[in-house]
Scaffold this motif. Structure first.
Motif, PDB file in Angstrom:
ATOM      1  N   GLY A 305      20.738 -52.704  -2.435  1.00  0.00           N
ATOM      2  CA  GLY A 305      19.778 -51.765  -3.013  1.00  0.00           C
ATOM      3  C   GLY A 305      20.449 -50.733  -3.901  1.00  0.00           C
ATOM      4  N   VAL A 306      21.628 -50.277  -3.503  1.00  0.00           N
ATOM      5  CA  VAL A 306      22.364 -49.306  -4.322  1.00  0.00           C
ATOM      6  C   VAL A 306      22.768 -49.943  -5.644  1.00  0.00           C
ATOM      7  CG1 VAL A 306      24.363 -47.792  -4.420  1.00  0.00           C
ATOM      8  CG2 VAL A 306      23.210 -48.175  -2.253  1.00  0.00           C
ATOM      9  N   HIS A 307      23.256 -51.174  -5.591  1.00  0.00           N
ATOM     10  CA  HIS A 307      23.676 -51.844  -6.820  1.00  0.00           C
ATOM     11  C   HIS A 307      22.494 -52.074  -7.756  1.00  0.00           C
ATOM     12  CE1 HIS A 307      27.363 -53.538  -4.471  1.00  0.00           C
ATOM     13  NE2 HIS A 307      27.480 -52.255  -4.756  1.00  0.00           N
ATOM     14  N   GLU A 308      21.341 -52.390  -7.192  1.00  0.00           N
ATOM     15  CA  GLU A 308      20.145 -52.532  -8.020  1.00  0.00           C
ATOM     16  C   GLU A 308      19.794 -51.198  -8.674  1.00  0.00           C
ATOM     17  OE1 GLU A 308      17.163 -54.790  -9.771  1.00  0.00           O
ATOM     18  OE2 GLU A 308      18.849 -55.433  -8.512  1.00  0.00           O
ATOM     19  N   LEU A 309      19.951 -50.124  -7.937  1.00  0.00           N
ATOM     20  CA  LEU A 309      19.711 -48.788  -8.486  1.00  0.00           C
ATOM     21  C   LEU A 309      20.672 -48.496  -9.632  1.00  0.00           C
ATOM     22  CD1 LEU A 309      18.139 -46.048  -7.949  1.00  0.00           C
ATOM     23  CD2 LEU A 309      20.138 -45.376  -6.611  1.00  0.00           C
ATOM     24  N   LEU A 310      21.931 -48.862  -9.456  1.00  0.00           N
ATOM     25  CA  LEU A 310      22.933 -48.613 -10.488  1.00  0.00           C
ATOM     26  C   LEU A 310      22.693 -49.470 -11.731  1.00  0.00           C
ATOM     27  CD1 LEU A 310      26.133 -48.367  -8.245  1.00  0.00           C
ATOM     28  CD2 LEU A 310      24.928 -46.501  -9.390  1.00  0.00           C
ATOM     29  N   ARG A 311      22.153 -50.647 -11.536  1.00  0.00           N
ATOM     30  CA  ARG A 311      21.850 -51.509 -12.687  1.00  0.00           C
ATOM     31  C   ARG A 311      20.699 -50.955 -13.509  1.00  0.00           C
ATOM     32  NH1 ARG A 311      22.269 -57.693 -11.958  1.00  0.00           N
ATOM     33  NH2 ARG A 311      20.406 -57.470 -13.207  1.00  0.00           N
ATOM     34  N   ALA A 312      19.846 -50.159 -12.895  1.00  0.00           N
ATOM     35  CA  ALA A 312      18.690 -49.593 -13.596  1.00  0.00           C
ATOM     36  C   ALA A 312      19.094 -48.270 -14.247  1.00  0.00           C
ATOM     37  CB  ALA A 312      17.530 -49.406 -12.631  1.00  0.00           C
ATOM     38  N   GLU A 313      18.799 -47.164 -13.598  1.00  0.00           N
ATOM     39  CA  GLU A 313      19.052 -45.857 -14.211  1.00  0.00           C
ATOM     40  C   GLU A 313      19.974 -44.971 -13.395  1.00  0.00           C
ATOM     41  OE1 GLU A 313      15.530 -43.851 -15.673  1.00  0.00           O
ATOM     42  OE2 GLU A 313      14.417 -45.718 -15.603  1.00  0.00           O
ATOM     43  N   GLY A 314      20.545 -45.495 -12.312  1.00  0.00           N
ATOM     44  CA  GLY A 314      21.414 -44.668 -11.492  1.00  0.00           C
ATOM     45  C   GLY A 314      22.788 -44.495 -12.105  1.00  0.00           C
ATOM     46  N   ASN A 315      23.463 -43.438 -11.707  1.00  0.00           N
ATOM     47  CA  ASN A 315      24.827 -43.156 -12.137  1.00  0.00           C
ATOM     48  C   ASN A 315      25.788 -43.467 -11.002  1.00  0.00           C
ATOM     49  OD1 ASN A 315      24.538 -41.658 -14.884  1.00  0.00           O
ATOM     50  ND2 ASN A 315      23.014 -40.707 -13.564  1.00  0.00           N
ATOM     51  N   LEU A 316      26.856 -44.153 -11.297  1.00  0.00           N
ATOM     52  CA  LEU A 316      27.844 -44.503 -10.288  1.00  0.00           C
ATOM     53  C   LEU A 316      28.729 -43.290  -9.997  1.00  0.00           C
ATOM     54  CD1 LEU A 316      29.871 -47.778 -10.124  1.00  0.00           C
ATOM     55  CD2 LEU A 316      31.016 -45.589  -9.790  1.00  0.00           C
ATOM     56  N   VAL A 317      28.861 -42.955  -8.707  1.00  0.00           N
ATOM     57  CA  VAL A 317      29.734 -41.857  -8.290  1.00  0.00           C
ATOM     58  C   VAL A 317      30.576 -42.321  -7.104  1.00  0.00           C
ATOM     59  CG1 VAL A 317      28.241 -39.990  -9.118  1.00  0.00           C
ATOM     60  CG2 VAL A 317      27.920 -40.882  -6.802  1.00  0.00           C
ATOM     61  N   THR A 318      31.773 -41.775  -7.016  1.00  0.00           N
ATOM     62  CA  THR A 318      32.663 -42.138  -5.909  1.00  0.00           C
ATOM     63  C   THR A 318      33.213 -40.937  -5.173  1.00  0.00           C
ATOM     64  OG1 THR A 318      34.575 -42.234  -7.400  1.00  0.00           O
ATOM     65  CG2 THR A 318      33.350 -44.287  -7.036  1.00  0.00           C
ATOM     66  N   ASP A 319      33.039 -39.734  -5.696  1.00  0.00           N
ATOM     67  CA  ASP A 319      33.513 -38.548  -4.990  1.00  0.00           C
ATOM     68  C   ASP A 319      32.709 -37.325  -5.410  1.00  0.00           C
ATOM     69  OD1 ASP A 319      34.498 -37.704  -7.462  1.00  0.00           O
ATOM     70  OD2 ASP A 319      36.569 -38.248  -7.009  1.00  0.00           O
ATOM     71  N   ALA A 320      32.993 -36.197  -4.780  1.00  0.00           N
ATOM     72  CA  ALA A 320      32.215 -34.977  -5.014  1.00  0.00           C
ATOM     73  C   ALA A 320      32.349 -34.474  -6.446  1.00  0.00           C
ATOM     74  CB  ALA A 320      32.656 -33.888  -4.026  1.00  0.00           C
ATOM     75  N   ASP A 321      33.523 -34.602  -7.034  1.00  0.00           N
ATOM     76  CA  ASP A 321      33.715 -34.121  -8.400  1.00  0.00           C
ATOM     77  C   ASP A 321      32.801 -34.845  -9.379  1.00  0.00           C
ATOM     78  OD1 ASP A 321      35.657 -32.149  -7.940  1.00  0.00           O
ATOM     79  OD2 ASP A 321      37.255 -33.636  -7.866  1.00  0.00           O
ATOM     80  N   GLU A 322      32.626 -36.140  -9.190  1.00  0.00           N
ATOM     81  CA  GLU A 322      31.759 -36.895 -10.094  1.00  0.00           C
ATOM     82  C   GLU A 322      30.291 -36.514  -9.901  1.00  0.00           C
ATOM     83  OE1 GLU A 322      34.627 -40.844 -10.460  1.00  0.00           O
ATOM     84  OE2 GLU A 322      32.817 -40.941  -9.231  1.00  0.00           O
ATOM     85  N   VAL A 323      29.904 -36.208  -8.683  1.00  0.00           N
ATOM     86  CA  VAL A 323      28.542 -35.735  -8.441  1.00  0.00           C
ATOM     87  C   VAL A 323      28.316 -34.402  -9.136  1.00  0.00           C
ATOM     88  CG1 VAL A 323      26.905 -34.975  -6.680  1.00  0.00           C
ATOM     89  CG2 VAL A 323      28.357 -36.962  -6.237  1.00  0.00           C
ATOM     90  N   ILE A 324      29.258 -33.489  -8.984  1.00  0.00           N
ATOM     91  CA  ILE A 324      29.111 -32.150  -9.554  1.00  0.00           C
ATOM     92  C   ILE A 324      29.094 -32.205 -11.076  1.00  0.00           C
ATOM     93  CG2 ILE A 324      30.232 -29.896  -9.772  1.00  0.00           C
ATOM     94  CD1 ILE A 324      31.237 -30.325  -6.874  1.00  0.00           C
ATOM     95  N   GLU A 325      29.867 -33.127 -11.651  1.00  0.00           N
ATOM     96  CA  GLU A 325      29.864 -33.241 -13.110  1.00  0.00           C
ATOM     97  C   GLU A 325      28.474 -33.581 -13.627  1.00  0.00           C
ATOM     98  OE1 GLU A 325      32.577 -35.252 -16.593  1.00  0.00           O
ATOM     99  OE2 GLU A 325      32.228 -36.397 -14.775  1.00  0.00           O
ATOM    100  N   LEU A 326      27.700 -34.368 -12.855  1.00  0.00           N
ATOM    101  CA  LEU A 326      26.358 -34.747 -13.278  1.00  0.00           C
ATOM    102  C   LEU A 326      25.341 -33.644 -13.040  1.00  0.00           C
ATOM    103  CD1 LEU A 326      26.212 -38.452 -12.047  1.00  0.00           C
ATOM    104  CD2 LEU A 326      26.015 -37.674 -14.412  1.00  0.00           C
ATOM    105  N   ILE A 327      25.384 -33.023 -11.866  1.00  0.00           N
ATOM    106  CA  ILE A 327      24.307 -32.094 -11.496  1.00  0.00           C
ATOM    107  C   ILE A 327      24.685 -30.639 -11.685  1.00  0.00           C
ATOM    108  CG2 ILE A 327      23.430 -33.730  -9.795  1.00  0.00           C
ATOM    109  CD1 ILE A 327      24.605 -31.957  -7.620  1.00  0.00           C
ATOM    110  N   GLY A 328      25.964 -30.351 -11.925  1.00  0.00           N
ATOM    111  CA  GLY A 328      26.410 -28.970 -12.033  1.00  0.00           C
ATOM    112  C   GLY A 328      26.089 -28.350 -13.375  1.00  0.00           C
ATOM    113  N   GLY A 329      26.474 -27.094 -13.513  1.00  0.00           N
ATOM    114  CA  GLY A 329      26.250 -26.373 -14.750  1.00  0.00           C
ATOM    115  C   GLY A 329      27.322 -26.683 -15.779  1.00  0.00           C
ATOM    116  N   ILE A 330      27.208 -26.052 -16.921  1.00  0.00           N
ATOM    117  CA  ILE A 330      28.183 -26.235 -17.993  1.00  0.00           C
ATOM    118  C   ILE A 330      29.556 -25.786 -17.501  1.00  0.00           C
ATOM    119  CG2 ILE A 330      28.847 -25.457 -20.299  1.00  0.00           C
ATOM    120  CD1 ILE A 330      25.888 -25.183 -20.942  1.00  0.00           C
TER     121      ILE A 330
END
Length: 423
Positions: A305-330
Motif C-alpha cells: 500500500g505504501v508503494h502504491e501511494l508513492l507511485r501516485a502522489e506520495g513523497n518518499l522519505v527515510t528519516d526525519a530530516d527528509e520529512v521536515i524538508e517537505l513540511i517545514g518552513g523556509i
C-alpha cells in the motif's frame, strides 16, 4: 391590584428548552457558554464527521440546532425542523439528547484534567475548519499542552497494526528524530506503528498527541493503558466523543480525517492495500497536506500500500530530516547526503591525478608519472613531495611508490565525492 397593565398584551410563554441548556436571561451563562454546553451535548447526539449535521450546525448554530432536535414538531405544509432528517433519525436524535447530561460530561473532563475545546476558542486549531461540514463539533482533550500551538508544528505517523520489526524500527526512529527537532508526533494510539511512533517521541523527551476514536478517558486498546497515561502526562490525548464513549469500526475511519486535517503532513509506514492508514493519507491529500511514505521490501504485503501511494502522489522519505524538508518552513532543509569522507577526497585535483598515476604495485619515475597525470615533471615533483608529507607516497631512490596505508585504501577515482556530486 394584580391585573395586567392596560394597553399591554400578555407576553407569550417562552419556548421550552432542553433541561440542561441555560437560557440567556440576566444571571445565566453568556451566549458563548450556552453554545459550549450545546456543543458538548451534541457530541452525544451526532456521530463524528456527519456532513449533513454539520450543515445544520453551520446554518442554525449549536443552541438553535439543539432546540430543533428536542422541541420542534414538524407539521404538514411547514418547513421541516431538520431538512433531510426523516422521522426515525429525528427520533434517534431526541432519544440521545434526552439521555445526555453535558454538565456531567464537562465536570468529568475537568476532573480528569482535561477540557472541551470549541470552534472559536483561542485553542481551537483552525486547520480543522478545512473539513467543512465534517468539522468536529468540538474536541475533548486531556493533557497540559496547548492544542493549537502544537498543531501548527505537527506531523502524523500512521501505519499497520500488525507491523514488522522493520516498520516498528522506522516509526520509532522517525518519531524520535522529529521530536528531537521540535516537531509534534500525532498518531492514533493503536497497536503497531502508532504505538511505536508515540513511544519514539516520548523516549526523546518530545511532544506527541494521540487522536482517539473513543472518549479521552477510555484507555483503548487496553494494552496501551500505560502508554496513554504517559501521553496524557507528557502530551495530549484528543477525541471527538464525550467521556466514557467507546469506539466502533466506523469511528476509527472517521477519526482519521481529524489526524489528516490537524497535521501539516502524514507519513505512512507499512500499510497493505486495504488499510485505514491509506484512508488518512488520501484525506490528507484532499485537504492539501503533504503525504509521505517510507519504502519497504518489495516482497512485503505490508509495504504494498505504501508503494502504491508513492507511485501516485506520495513523497518518499527515510528519516526525519527528509520529512521536515517537505513540511517545514523556509530554510528547514535536509542536509546534503554523502558517504564518509576519506583523506584522499580532500586532495586538490592536481595532487589527486598524480596519486592516481602511481601504480598499485611497484615504483614509477617522476617523468612517467607526469605523462600519466597529464602535467609537467616539475609540477609532478611538487605534488609528490606534498603527497609524501601527507603520508600517501614514499620515495625509493629516484622513484616513487604508494605508502602502505594507501595500498590498503580503495584506489577508485574520486571525481564524484570530491566534487560533492554524489553521496
Amino acid at each position: 391590584m394584580t391585573g395586567r397593565t392596560p394597553g399591554r398584551s400578555t407576553p407569550a410563554a417562552p419556548a421550552p428548552r432542553h433541561p440542561h441548556l441555560p437560557d440567556t436571561a440576566p444571571g445565566h451563562p453568556p451566549p458563548d457558554d450556552r453554545d459550549r454546553i450545546a456543543r458538548a451535548l451534541l457530541t452525544r447526539v451526532i456521530e463524528p464527521g456527519d456532513p449533513i449535521a454539520g450543515q445544520w450546525l453551520d446554518r442554525f448554530g449549536a443552541a438553535a440546532l439543539l432546540d430543533r432536535i428536542t422541541t420542534s414538531t414538524d407539521s404538514p405544509g411547514t418547513e421541516p425542523s431538520l431538512p433531510g432528517a426523516g422521522p426515525r433519525r429525528l427520533a434517534a436524535y431526541r432519544a440521545r439528547a434526552a439521555a445526555a447530561d453535558p454538565h456531567r460530561d464537562l465536570d468529568t473532563i475537568t476532573a480528569a484534567g482535561g477540557r472541551f475545546i470549541c470552534p472559536g476558542d483561542p485553542e481551537w486549531p483552525t486547520q480543522l475548519d478545512d473539513l467543512g461540514p465534517a468539522r468536529p463539533i468540538g474536541l475533548w482533550t486531556r493533557g497540559p499542552a496547548p492544542l493549537r500551538t502544537w498543531a501548527l508544528r505537527s506531523v502524523a505517523l500512521v501505519g499497520a497494526r500488525a507491523c514488522t520489526p522493520y516498520g516498528s524500527h522506522m516509526a520509532t526512529t522517525l518519531a524520535t528524530g522529529l521530536a528531537e527537532r521540535g516537531w509534534v508526533v500525532v498518531s492514533g494510539a493503536a497497536y503497531g506503528i502508532d504505538g511505536a511512533a508515540h513511544r519514539g517521541a516520548l523516549a526523546a523527551g518530545g511532544a506527541t498527541a494521540a487522536v482517539l476514536a473513543c472518549g479521552v478517558d477510555v484507555c483503548y486498546p487496553a494494552g496501551h493503558t500505560e502508554l496513554l497515561h504517559r501521553i496524557t502526562r507528557q502530551g495530549l490525548v484528543i477525541g471527538e466523543l464525550p467521556p466514557g464513549d467507546h469506539p466502533t469500526p466506523s469511528r476509527f475511519v472517521l477519526r482519521n480525517r481529524v489526524i489528516a486535517a490537524l497535521t501539516r503532513g502524514t507519513v505512512v509506514i507499512e500499510a497493505a492495500y486495504r488499510s485505514g492508514s491509506l484512508v488518512t493519507a488520501r484525506r490528507a491529500r484532499e485537504l492539501g497536506r503533504h503525504i509521505m511514505g517510507v519504502p519497504g521490501p518489495a516482497t512485503s504485503a505490508l509495504s504494498a500500500g505504501v508503494h502504491e501511494l508513492l507511485r501516485a502522489e506520495g513523497n518518499l522519505v527515510t528519516d526525519a530530516d527528509e520529512v521536515i524538508e517537505l513540511i517545514g518552513g523556509i530554510g528547514e532543509l535536509t542536509p546534503r547526503r554523502r558517504g564518509p569522507v576519506h583523506p584522499k577526497d580532500l586532495l586538490n585535483p592536481e595532487s589527486a591525478r598524480v596519486l592516481e598515476a602511481i601504480p598499485a604495485r611497484g615504483a614509477a619515475r617522476p617523468a612517467d608519472l607526469a605523462t600519466a597525470a597529464g602535467t609537467t615533471t616539475d609540477e609532478t615533483l611538487a605534488r609528490l613531495y606534498e603527497l609524501h608529507a601527507l603520508g600517501f607516497v614514499e620515495r625509493t631512490g629516484e622513484s616513487w611508490t604508494l605508502a602502505a596505508r594507501t595500498h590498503r585504501e580503495s584506489h577508485t577515482r574520486r571525481g564524484g565525492p570530491r566534487s560533492g556530486a554524489f553521496g
